[in-house]
Design an enzyme around this catalytic site. Structure first.
Site, PDB file in Angstrom:
ATOM      1  N   THR A  29       0.830  -1.215   0.000  1.00 42.48           N
ATOM      2  CA  THR A  29       0.000   0.000   0.000  1.00 42.48           C
ATOM      3  C   THR A  29       0.867   1.269   0.000  1.00 42.48           C
ATOM      4  O   THR A  29       0.468   2.285  -0.560  1.00 42.48           O
ATOM      5  CB  THR A  29      -0.926   0.002   1.228  1.00 42.48           C
ATOM      6  OG1 THR A  29      -0.142  -0.362   2.374  1.00 42.48           O
ATOM      7  CG2 THR A  29      -2.067  -0.976   1.044  1.00 42.48           C
ATOM      8  N   ASP A 257       2.122  -2.956  -7.796  1.00 45.22           N
ATOM      9  CA  ASP A 257       1.848  -1.755  -6.989  1.00 45.22           C
ATOM     10  C   ASP A 257       2.117  -0.480  -7.780  1.00 45.22           C
ATOM     11  O   ASP A 257       1.390   0.502  -7.659  1.00 45.22           O
ATOM     12  CB  ASP A 257       2.715  -1.756  -5.728  1.00 45.22           C
ATOM     13  CG  ASP A 257       2.499  -2.998  -4.892  1.00 45.22           C
ATOM     14  OD1 ASP A 257       1.404  -3.576  -4.964  1.00 45.22           O
ATOM     15  OD2 ASP A 257       3.436  -3.394  -4.169  1.00 45.22           O
TER      16      ASP A 257
END
Ligand SMILES: O=C(O)C(=O)C[C@H](O)[C@H](O)COP(=O)(O)O
Length: 307
Positions: A29, A257
């Site tokens: 994240t 990501d």
């Protein structure tokens, strides 16, 4: 706040294999936020990270690293007596392989304070989290987070989710499946990777992955498929964005990501989903050329100048 990303940042060891180990900081994240932040104008609002760190020196180093790199750390919770998790990247049979030491990390307690979590979510234009965020939380906190995201979606905020399924972090496959589909119901954008979805849900192709998430009410989906084309679903129709050929891979860590970060940054800047997927693809093609999950800013600025 333009974007709030919720999850765990760990100490990252990369390189090795006969050479020196390199110590960095990363976590899916944070990686996504890092690349989204690269595409956003800081004058228009912050890129904030919501996590929990401990009260040790490594937690301080992570917070300093984020501050130095323009990530808003005002939402970070500190937990007394805890430390950050750690992971090592090894290159095995041409792909990245992760080993974790994160069972007792501070980030496992990031959703303890519901008032704080809820206020942070409410203040963001876009909220991002992953299946790794869900996997590290106790079941009750996981349900709380999914419900808060559902409320944010209902209020008209953008909620983006990458199932990022790491079987090592789930005790049971059916628990992973249930949590991921519940979270998909609270999300407006889902950014899955086909290999994870195939292994967990037995999807027989990216089209099946799109059909399953669209069936859960998701209106915007981009399915990553390693070096192959990206399958994008938006405005009720599915289209493909072709892959970049002959990409040289040093370390595939962060490919998914960085795709997500550039995709979300482009969407917040007004690009349509197909253009956003092309931006994600191009970012990932650069990131696999560097060791570790996070490409440093000077490198990123060199690409930007070339572009
Ligand atoms: O596994 C975790 O918990 C991590 O957060 C470590 C890694 O930095 C990301 O997983 C990289 O993710 P990919 O973009 O899929 O390569």
């Amino acid at each position: 706040m333009r974007i709030l990303s919720i999850g765990e940042c760990m100490i990252e060891m990369s390189g090795g294999a006969g050479g020196a180990w390199h110590l960095g900081f990363a976590g899916d994240t944070l990686n996504t936020l890092w690349y989204a932040r690269a595409s956003l104008d800081p004058a228009e609002g912050s890129a904030a990270y919501f996590t929990a760190l401990g009260d040790d020196g490594f937690s301080d180093k992570i917070a300093d690293f984020l501050d130095t790199n323009g990530i808003d750390t005002s939402q970070i919770v500190r937990i007394e007596g805890r430390r950050p998790g750690l992971y090592i990247i090894e290159q095995i049979a041409g792909d990245r392989h992760f080993t974790y030491w994160r069972e007792t990390s501070a980030a496992r307690r990031l959703a303890e304070d519901e008032t704080r979590l809820s206020a942070a979510i409410e203040a963001a234009e876009l909220v991002y989290l992953s299946g790794i965020t869900l996997a590290i939380l106790p079941a009750e906190h996981r349900e709380r987070l999914i419900a808060l995201c559902g409320t944010a979606k209902a209020r008209g905020q953008i909620v983006a989710f990458d199932p990022n399924i790491r079987s090592a972090l789930w005790t049971r496959l059916d628990e992973a499946r249930e949590a991921i589909m519940a979270m998909a119901g609270s999300a407006s954008i889902v950014l899955p990777s086909f290999d994870d979805e195939h292994a967990t849900f037995e999807d027989d192709g990216p089209e099946a992955t799109i059909a399953r998430y669209a069936g859960a009410g998701v209106k915007e989906i981009a399915v990553k498929d390693g070096p192959r084309a990206i399958h994008v679903f938006a405005d009720g129709k599915a289209e493909r964005v072709e892959a970049v050929p002959n990409v040289e891979v040093v370390d595939a860590t962060g490919a998914g990501d960085s795709f997500n970060g550039a995709y979300l940054g482009a969407r917040l800047s007004g690009a349509d989903p197909l253009k956003a997927a092309a931006a994600g693809r191009d970012m990932a093609a650069q990131v696999v050329g560097v060791r570790g999950a996070l490409a440093d800013w000077p490198l990123f600025e060199r690409w930007a100048r070339k572009g």
